[in-house]
Design a protein around this motif. Sequence first.
Motif, PDB file in Angstrom:
ATOM      1  N   TYR A 155       0.806  -1.117  -0.138  1.00 47.84           N
ATOM      2  CA  TYR A 155       0.508  -0.279  -0.021  1.00 47.84           C
ATOM      3  C   TYR A 155       0.380   1.334   0.135  1.00 47.84           C
ATOM      4  CZ  TYR A 155      -3.341  -3.102   1.881  1.00 47.84           C
ATOM      5  OH  TYR A 155      -3.990  -4.758   2.662  1.00 47.84           O
ATOM      6  N   GLN A 168      -4.037   8.616   4.282  1.00 52.12           N
ATOM      7  CA  GLN A 168      -5.214   9.151   2.848  1.00 52.12           C
ATOM      8  C   GLN A 168      -4.297   7.267   2.099  1.00 52.12           C
ATOM      9  OE1 GLN A 168      -5.968  12.535   1.319  1.00 52.12           O
ATOM     10  NE2 GLN A 168      -4.911  13.445   3.212  1.00 52.12           N
ATOM     11  N   LEU A 174      -3.111   5.989  -1.096  1.00 50.01           N
ATOM     12  CA  LEU A 174      -3.008   6.226  -2.421  1.00 50.01           C
ATOM     13  C   LEU A 174      -3.760   5.284  -3.264  1.00 50.01           C
ATOM     14  CD1 LEU A 174      -0.645   8.912  -2.334  1.00 50.01           C
ATOM     15  CD2 LEU A 174      -2.864   9.070  -2.815  1.00 50.01           C
ATOM     16  N   ILE A 175      -2.731   3.852  -2.803  1.00 45.30           N
ATOM     17  CA  ILE A 175      -2.980   2.562  -4.369  1.00 45.30           C
ATOM     18  C   ILE A 175      -2.728   1.068  -3.298  1.00 45.30           C
ATOM     19  CG2 ILE A 175      -0.832   1.724  -4.969  1.00 45.30           C
ATOM     20  CD1 ILE A 175      -1.905   4.144  -6.626  1.00 45.30           C
ATOM     21  N   ARG A 209      -5.440   2.294  -8.248  1.00 44.67           N
ATOM     22  CA  ARG A 209      -5.501   3.633  -7.313  1.00 44.67           C
ATOM     23  C   ARG A 209      -6.829   3.361  -6.432  1.00 44.67           C
ATOM     24  NH1 ARG A 209      -4.177   5.707 -11.638  1.00 44.67           N
ATOM     25  NH2 ARG A 209      -5.874   5.292 -12.842  1.00 44.67           N
ATOM     26  N   SER A 232     -10.638   5.020  -4.156  1.00 45.25           N
ATOM     27  CA  SER A 232     -11.625   5.724  -4.703  1.00 45.25           C
ATOM     28  C   SER A 232     -10.926   7.111  -4.453  1.00 45.25           C
ATOM     29  CB  SER A 232     -12.892   5.366  -3.887  1.00 45.25           C
ATOM     30  OG  SER A 232     -13.860   6.268  -4.178  1.00 45.25           O
ATOM     31  N   VAL A 242      -8.843   8.721  -5.880  1.00 43.34           N
ATOM     32  CA  VAL A 242      -7.208   9.370  -6.083  1.00 43.34           C
ATOM     33  C   VAL A 242      -6.732   9.766  -7.500  1.00 43.34           C
ATOM     34  CG1 VAL A 242      -4.775   8.157  -5.877  1.00 43.34           C
ATOM     35  CG2 VAL A 242      -6.458   7.867  -4.402  1.00 43.34           C
ATOM     36  N   ASP A 258      -5.420   9.980 -10.968  1.00 40.77           N
ATOM     37  CA  ASP A 258      -4.663   9.148 -11.859  1.00 40.77           C
ATOM     38  C   ASP A 258      -3.399   9.395 -12.208  1.00 40.77           C
ATOM     39  OD1 ASP A 258      -6.380  10.413 -14.838  1.00 40.77           O
ATOM     40  OD2 ASP A 258      -5.044  11.655 -14.184  1.00 40.77           O
ATOM     41  N   PHE A 292      -1.483   9.538  -9.902  1.00 39.38           N
ATOM     42  CA  PHE A 292      -0.871   9.240  -9.215  1.00 39.38           C
ATOM     43  C   PHE A 292      -0.588   7.531  -9.615  1.00 39.38           C
ATOM     44  CE2 PHE A 292       0.491  11.365  -5.748  1.00 39.38           C
ATOM     45  CZ  PHE A 292      -0.581  12.371  -5.847  1.00 39.38           C
ATOM     46  N   ASP A 334       0.258  18.292  -3.598  1.00 42.00           N
ATOM     47  CA  ASP A 334       0.916  16.774  -3.587  1.00 42.00           C
ATOM     48  C   ASP A 334       1.699  16.562  -2.223  1.00 42.00           C
ATOM     49  OD1 ASP A 334       0.220  15.844  -6.895  1.00 42.00           O
ATOM     50  OD2 ASP A 334      -0.365  15.926  -5.660  1.00 42.00           O
ATOM     51  N   TYR A 393       4.891  10.573   2.166  1.00 42.43           N
ATOM     52  CA  TYR A 393       4.915   9.702   1.299  1.00 42.43           C
ATOM     53  C   TYR A 393       5.464   8.247   2.053  1.00 42.43           C
ATOM     54  CZ  TYR A 393       2.533  12.156  -2.055  1.00 42.43           C
ATOM     55  OH  TYR A 393       1.941  13.161  -3.053  1.00 42.43           O
ATOM     56  N   ASP A 407      -7.619   1.170   5.224  1.00 46.33           N
ATOM     57  CA  ASP A 407      -8.691   1.908   3.767  1.00 46.33           C
ATOM     58  C   ASP A 407      -9.132   3.031   4.794  1.00 46.33           C
ATOM     59  OD1 ASP A 407     -10.979   0.124   3.270  1.00 46.33           O
ATOM     60  OD2 ASP A 407      -9.634   0.669   4.408  1.00 46.33           O
TER      61      ASP A 407
END
Lengths: 112, 112
Positions: free
Chosen positions: A39, A50, A52-53, A59, A61, A63, A65, A67, A87, A91, B100
């Motif tokens: 993740y 949050q 992201l992936i 991706r 919901s 997020v 595109d 990323f 951004d 991360y 999530d």
Amino acid sequence: DIVMTQTPLSLSVTPGQPASISCKSSQSLLHTDGETYLYWFLQKPGQPPQLLIYEVSKRFSGVADRFSGSGSGTDFTLKISRVEPEDVAVYYCMQGVQLPRPFGQGTKLEIK
Amino acid sequence: QVLLVESGGGVVQPGRSLTLSCAASGFTLSDYIMHWVRQAPGKGLEWVASISFDGSSEYYADSVKGRFTISRDNSKNKLFVQMKTLRREDSAMYFCGRYDYWGQGTLVTISS
């Protein structure tokens, strides 16, 4: 326990330029069910993490595109195709194959 | 919709105890492994503890092992973390989450 290692620890990017963050795990994140549980999150100051992936490249919901995630086994990458001012964040990668679930050290993204 | 709301934070003296709660709604709590993570002022995200679906297994970061206890009451849709022998370095915003979705956090300050 699985150890997650992120590089770089900080990144300064001009708006509109791409950015890339690497995450390496000490063991394969390929589960016996055939999925790879890696993740990517971002966290802004004072806010919760949050998602992201999930599962390397899916991706979450809502997020954007720009990323994207890729990788397999023990090597993974988060890419931002065109960095935008919003951004700015830290991360993190995290594995979901086994407990415990420590995060990577975090990569701080700043805008030039 | 999925909602996680933490409570129980506050200002506590070193050495004392505190229990944080996390009320979950919009999903079946027993379907998810749940986590507590924290962020100290100016620091990165730190995973604190995780608990299995039915509460039979618990996992802790070394920094809290032996002092914190994570638990859950699936019938009441609640997650808890009991924190004992608190130290100044435990001061942080504490977030509960299921990977999530995460709550907005509750602030714990350890100060005499």
